[in-house]
Design a protein around this motif. Structure first.
Motif, PDB file in Angstrom:
ATOM      1  N   TRP A 555       0.845  -1.286   0.130  1.00  0.00           N
ATOM      2  CA  TRP A 555      -0.029   0.091   0.172  1.00  0.00           C
ATOM      3  C   TRP A 555       0.669   1.292   0.072  1.00  0.00           C
ATOM      4  CZ3 TRP A 555      -5.181  -0.290  -0.915  1.00  0.00           C
ATOM      5  CH2 TRP A 555      -5.639  -1.609  -0.424  1.00  0.00           C
ATOM      6  N   ASP A 556       1.844   1.326   0.885  1.00  0.00           N
ATOM      7  CA  ASP A 556       2.993   2.266   0.908  1.00  0.00           C
ATOM      8  C   ASP A 556       3.637   2.778  -0.285  1.00  0.00           C
ATOM      9  OD1 ASP A 556       1.540   2.162   3.529  1.00  0.00           O
ATOM     10  OD2 ASP A 556       3.484   1.839   4.375  1.00  0.00           O
ATOM     11  N   VAL A 557       4.337   1.725  -0.751  1.00  0.00           N
ATOM     12  CA  VAL A 557       5.093   1.850  -1.900  1.00  0.00           C
ATOM     13  C   VAL A 557       4.647   1.194  -3.088  1.00  0.00           C
ATOM     14  CG1 VAL A 557       7.382   1.724  -2.445  1.00  0.00           C
ATOM     15  CG2 VAL A 557       6.638   1.765  -0.093  1.00  0.00           C
ATOM     16  N   PRO A 558       3.988   1.967  -4.139  1.00  0.00           N
ATOM     17  CA  PRO A 558       3.401   1.524  -5.343  1.00  0.00           C
ATOM     18  C   PRO A 558       4.225   0.470  -6.297  1.00  0.00           C
ATOM     19  CG  PRO A 558       3.197   3.733  -5.499  1.00  0.00           C
ATOM     20  CD  PRO A 558       3.881   3.588  -4.063  1.00  0.00           C
ATOM     21  N   ASN A 559       5.158   0.668  -6.357  1.00  0.00           N
ATOM     22  CA  ASN A 559       6.190  -0.179  -7.293  1.00  0.00           C
ATOM     23  C   ASN A 559       7.180  -1.276  -6.399  1.00  0.00           C
ATOM     24  OD1 ASN A 559       8.052   1.701  -6.037  1.00  0.00           O
ATOM     25  ND2 ASN A 559       9.262   1.867  -7.882  1.00  0.00           N
ATOM     26  N   LEU A 560       6.587  -1.571  -5.122  1.00  0.00           N
ATOM     27  CA  LEU A 560       7.145  -2.717  -4.420  1.00  0.00           C
ATOM     28  C   LEU A 560       6.163  -3.792  -4.226  1.00  0.00           C
ATOM     29  CD1 LEU A 560       9.300  -3.728  -2.308  1.00  0.00           C
ATOM     30  CD2 LEU A 560       8.407  -2.422  -0.595  1.00  0.00           C
ATOM     31  N   PHE A 561       6.484  -4.998  -4.452  1.00  0.00           N
ATOM     32  CA  PHE A 561       5.465  -6.040  -4.381  1.00  0.00           C
ATOM     33  C   PHE A 561       6.040  -7.312  -3.375  1.00  0.00           C
ATOM     34  CE2 PHE A 561       4.538  -3.522  -8.007  1.00  0.00           C
ATOM     35  CZ  PHE A 561       3.175  -3.933  -8.179  1.00  0.00           C
ATOM     36  N   VAL A 562       5.269  -8.311  -3.047  1.00  0.00           N
ATOM     37  CA  VAL A 562       5.609  -9.222  -2.411  1.00  0.00           C
ATOM     38  C   VAL A 562       5.150 -10.527  -3.035  1.00  0.00           C
ATOM     39  CG1 VAL A 562       5.548 -10.513   0.056  1.00  0.00           C
ATOM     40  CG2 VAL A 562       5.559  -7.835  -0.219  1.00  0.00           C
ATOM     41  N   ALA A 563       5.790 -11.441  -3.510  1.00  0.00           N
ATOM     42  CA  ALA A 563       5.323 -12.529  -4.313  1.00  0.00           C
ATOM     43  C   ALA A 563       5.831 -13.905  -3.561  1.00  0.00           C
ATOM     44  CB  ALA A 563       6.253 -12.511  -5.482  1.00  0.00           C
ATOM     45  N   ASP A 564       5.731 -13.899  -2.313  1.00  0.00           N
ATOM     46  CA  ASP A 564       5.921 -15.445  -1.531  1.00  0.00           C
ATOM     47  C   ASP A 564       4.499 -15.559  -0.539  1.00  0.00           C
ATOM     48  OD1 ASP A 564       6.587 -13.544   0.435  1.00  0.00           O
ATOM     49  OD2 ASP A 564       8.721 -13.550  -0.133  1.00  0.00           O
ATOM     50  N   GLY A 565       4.755 -16.397   0.248  1.00  0.00           N
ATOM     51  CA  GLY A 565       3.635 -16.723   1.244  1.00  0.00           C
ATOM     52  C   GLY A 565       3.548 -15.757   2.267  1.00  0.00           C
ATOM     53  N   GLY A 566       4.457 -14.623   2.191  1.00  0.00           N
ATOM     54  CA  GLY A 566       4.184 -13.361   3.264  1.00  0.00           C
ATOM     55  C   GLY A 566       2.891 -12.895   2.927  1.00  0.00           C
ATOM     56  N   VAL A 567       2.277 -12.949   2.009  1.00  0.00           N
ATOM     57  CA  VAL A 567       0.993 -11.998   1.662  1.00  0.00           C
ATOM     58  C   VAL A 567      -0.104 -12.884   2.339  1.00  0.00           C
ATOM     59  CG1 VAL A 567       1.810 -10.735  -0.331  1.00  0.00           C
ATOM     60  CG2 VAL A 567       0.443 -12.948  -0.521  1.00  0.00           C
ATOM     61  N   PHE A 568      -0.288 -14.208   2.734  1.00  0.00           N
ATOM     62  CA  PHE A 568      -1.156 -14.890   3.211  1.00  0.00           C
ATOM     63  C   PHE A 568      -1.809 -14.473   4.361  1.00  0.00           C
ATOM     64  CE2 PHE A 568      -0.707 -19.508   1.078  1.00  0.00           C
ATOM     65  CZ  PHE A 568      -0.144 -19.103  -0.123  1.00  0.00           C
ATOM     66  N   PRO A 569      -3.253 -13.917   4.405  1.00  0.00           N
ATOM     67  CA  PRO A 569      -3.891 -13.811   5.510  1.00  0.00           C
ATOM     68  C   PRO A 569      -4.404 -14.905   6.594  1.00  0.00           C
ATOM     69  CG  PRO A 569      -5.166 -13.114   3.913  1.00  0.00           C
ATOM     70  CD  PRO A 569      -4.102 -13.494   3.194  1.00  0.00           C
ATOM     71  N   TYR A 570      -4.306 -15.910   5.644  1.00  0.00           N
ATOM     72  CA  TYR A 570      -4.819 -17.018   6.466  1.00  0.00           C
ATOM     73  C   TYR A 570      -4.254 -18.464   5.600  1.00  0.00           C
ATOM     74  CZ  TYR A 570      -8.147 -20.940   6.965  1.00  0.00           C
ATOM     75  OH  TYR A 570      -8.856 -22.238   7.384  1.00  0.00           O
ATOM     76  N   ASN A 571      -3.798 -19.242   6.301  1.00  0.00           N
ATOM     77  CA  ASN A 571      -3.232 -20.363   5.866  1.00  0.00           C
ATOM     78  C   ASN A 571      -4.369 -21.874   5.942  1.00  0.00           C
ATOM     79  OD1 ASN A 571      -1.176 -21.940   4.827  1.00  0.00           O
ATOM     80  ND2 ASN A 571       0.049 -22.227   6.283  1.00  0.00           N
TER      81      ASN A 571
END
Ligand SMILES: Cc1cc2nc3c(=O)[nH]c(=O)nc-3n(C[C@H](O)[C@H](O)[C@H](O)COP(=O)(O)OP(=O)(O)OC[C@H]3O[C@@H](n4cnc5c(N)ncnc54)[C@H](O)[C@@H]3O)c2cc1C
Ligand code: SF4
Length: 600
Positions: A555-571
């Motif tokens: 949200w804070d840095v529009p040209n920064l992305f996360v492409a691993d399991g870090g984005v999971f809000p639920y497993n």
């Protein structure tokens, strides 16, 4: 020259990707096929499966019969050439939970990351798994639905090659019909489970694994995956021709030199490199995302592990795919006067809501499987059949003492003899020696079965990451401090696994190897043991309650992305890697779209 160094990098690059595992590999593949110039930074060394894989070595050829040792916890031949439960020079700190248990963190440091070894079990999340809170009021919803991700599950399954049955069950979806390869033939132990488990109301389905049961359809799949892009189609068709179907004979955890199973190093990176758009720097330990005056990402700082020098690489967009926890660590370490608590952390949620998979196991011995003549023992080296969670409606009606379910990973058959085969038979034989011992070993060989539960975890406030104020790694980068606490729901779920597995063993006419554990606290694996850790940079519907939006874009840095399991809000109970790859592809399409609009 695709492998470059800090001094020979050929910028300017469009995108930097940190990490080369499932998330980084998928991102590099998708972007490079569309002409994006990518620099991948990988902390570990280069690794070439076709040359380095100990695929055909047998245990007797290895020291100590190939058995597990502290530095090779999965045995001498494990494809993980660097890494494991301990990574020399890269410590982390764990805070004990209230029962004294510790989270353990398994890391790979090599090109391809954990995908060189992983179990290849590839299950789709179902519709409930993306909206768990809406269904039972607990935890967090994803900001996306199953329908948003389904086309990407289709694509990933076609690209990497996943076998399985096309039957859908409640919250256990399958693709449109042509995305999966046929499953392997069941073993006799599989047949017995398929016959007996239904007596308990438990249905058994073909397993799903990223293994080629036959050659990929290189004539039609490339056009489906890359419509209107003949060059990408040609590269992919060649990459598919370079892969061989499974030989059914070698342990997949040792890696696959014929590329029959999915590893980033055999499936994602070769075609990405063939485009000429991918450069890779290995031994590059990234510790910070750098920003310009406007707060936009403009590159990363890393330490060249071969020289110890601090280096910088620049690009228009940065993608973190260093594995969930490590990406959170990089964000927390990316501190400046503008971001004293780390980058992309205005919500204060970087490092929060970390998750693992609930695990519990029971083994059994089945007299019906004793002294069998040699049968079809050609097996997939992993999940042949499995049991998806079957009690969704009972849970919805609050008939179970825990809210979320698990699936059962089942194993049996005559696997390759190794150290330990024929050992510990005393509980069956009463003890035997000489000729009788050999007879007993032959009699019981292949009569053991194993049930491993893999269950969903509801996020809780007691599981989080922070930077340790004292401990640093060998490069001087602050280490992670991991806080972990299972919820009581997860513990009760593990006890349910134990009782269920005991009941199935009994239904198969067998006996359990060790008593079923009914104490929920003791029934559950310790945190991290399932090696499915996710969370720490969760996606969500708004900037106050999450780190990234629905496109894995911070949200804070529009040209920064996360492409691993870090984005999971639920497993969910489903193993995470197929979803990591599907989301990485979806995110990459979004990056491409924004680049076309000159918005990145
Ligand atoms: C034994 C085992 C069995 C498994 N079985 C399954 C299974 O059956 N099904 C399933 O879904 N999942 C399974 N997993 C989990 C699966 O491997 C992971 O979910 C998957 O690999 C995650 O992909 P990733 O890209 O996020 O991370 P990784 O594959 O771990 O790749 C991350 C990469 O980033 C690199 N890196 C880390 N930090 C930095 C840094 N600071 N700078 C530069 N590079 C960095 C690492 O060296 C690594 O190469 C298993 C894992 C193990 C170990
Ligand atoms: S069993 Fe098949 S997929 Fe596994 S390593 Fe051997 S050939 Fe490769």
């Amino acid at each position: 020259m695709p492998f470059v160094t800090a001094s020979t990098q050929r910028g300017p690059y469009d995108v930097i990707i940190v990490g080369s595992g499932a998330g980084g590999g998928q991102t590099a593949y998708t972007l490079c096929m569309e002409g994006v110039r990518v620099l991948m930074l990988e902390a570990g060394r280069n690794y070439t499966p076709s040359k380095e894989t100990a695929m055909f070595q047998t245990p007797d050829m290895a020291p100590l019969g190939g058995t597990a040792t502290p530095d090779k916890s999965f045995g001498f031949y494990d494809a993980t050439v660097d890494g494991g439960w301990e990574v020399p020079g890269e410590p982390y700190v764990t805070v004990p939970d209230k029962w004294g248990g510790h989270f353990t963190w398994w890391r790979a440091r090599m090109l391809g990351g954990r995908t060189n070894h992983w179990g290849r079990i590839s299950l789709r999340n179902g519709p409930y798994d993306f909206k768990p809170r809406s269904r039972d009021g607990l935890g967090l919803d994803w900001p996306i639905t199953y329908d948003d991700v389904a086309p990407y599950y289709d694509k990933v399954e076609m690209l990497v090659g996943v076998y399985g049955g096309n039957e859908s069950r409640e919250n256990t979806p399958a693709g449109p019909g042509d995305t999966l390869l046929p499953p392997p033939a069941p073993l006799v132990s599989d047949h017995l489970l398929m016959q007996r488990a239904p007596r308990l109301g438990i249905a058994v389905l073909p397993g799903r694994r990223a293994v080629l049961t036959r050659a990929q359809d290189h004539r039609t799949i490339p056009a489906k995956l890359h419509p209107g892009n003949p060059r990408a189609q040609q590269i992919l068709a060649q990459a598919m021709r370079n892969r061989s179907p499974c030989l059914w004979a070698t342990p997949c955890g040792q890696g696959c030199s014929v590329a029959a199973n999915y590893q980033s190093t055999t499936v994602h990176l070769p075609p990405a490199l063939a485009t000429g758009n991918l450069d890779i720097i290995t031994h590059a330990m990234v510790y910070e995302v750098t920003t310009d005056k406007k707060g936009r990402a403009n590159g990363v700082r890393f330490i060249d592990a071969t020289t110890g020098r601090h280096e910088h690489a620049a690009a228009r967009t940065v993608v973190l795919a260093a594995s969930g926890f490590e990406s959170a660590r990089i964000l927390l370490n990316s501190q400046s006067s503008r971001t004293p608590n780390g980058l992309a952390n205005s919500s204060g949620l970087v490092g929060r809501y970390i998750l693992d998979t609930v695990g519990s196991s029971v083994s059994g011995q089945i007299p019906l499987l004793e002294s069998l003549p040699p049968l079809n023992e050609d097996a997939a080296g992993g999940l042949q059949v499995y049991v998806p969670w079957w009690l969704y409606q009972e849970q919805l009606a609050h008939k179970l003492p825990f809210p979320r379910g698990y699936h059962i990973e089942y194993g049996g058959g005559k696997t390759m003899p190794s150290v330990g085969t024929g050992a510990n038979l005393e509980w069956l034989t009463g003890g035997s020696y000489g000729r009788k011992l050999k007879e007993d070993a032959r009699r019981y060989y292949g009569s053991f079965v194993q049930f491993d539960g893999r269950g969903a975890m509801v996020p809780n406030d007691n599981c989080y990451l922070e930077l340790d104020p004292v401990v640093k790694d060998q490069f001087g980068i602050p280490a992670l401090r991991i806080h972990w606490q299972w919820g009581e729901s997860e513990q009760r779920q593990a006890a349910h696994m134990q009782e269920t597995f005991g009941a199935i063993v009994e239904a198969m006419g067998g006996r359990v190897g060790t008593p079923v554990v009914t104490d929920p606290v003791k029934a559950i694996s310790s945190g991290g043991q399932m090696i499915h850790e996710v969370g720490g940079a969760i996606m969500g519907a708004d900037a106050r309650s999450s780190v990234t939006n629905r496109w894995s874009q911070t949200w804070d840095v529009p040209n920064l992305f996360v492409a691993d399991g870090g984005v999971f809000p639920y497993n969910a109970d489903k193993n995470p890697t197929l979803t990591i790859m599907a989301l990485a592809w979806r995110m990459s399409d979004h990056i491409l779209e924004r680049m076309r609009r000159r918005d990145l």
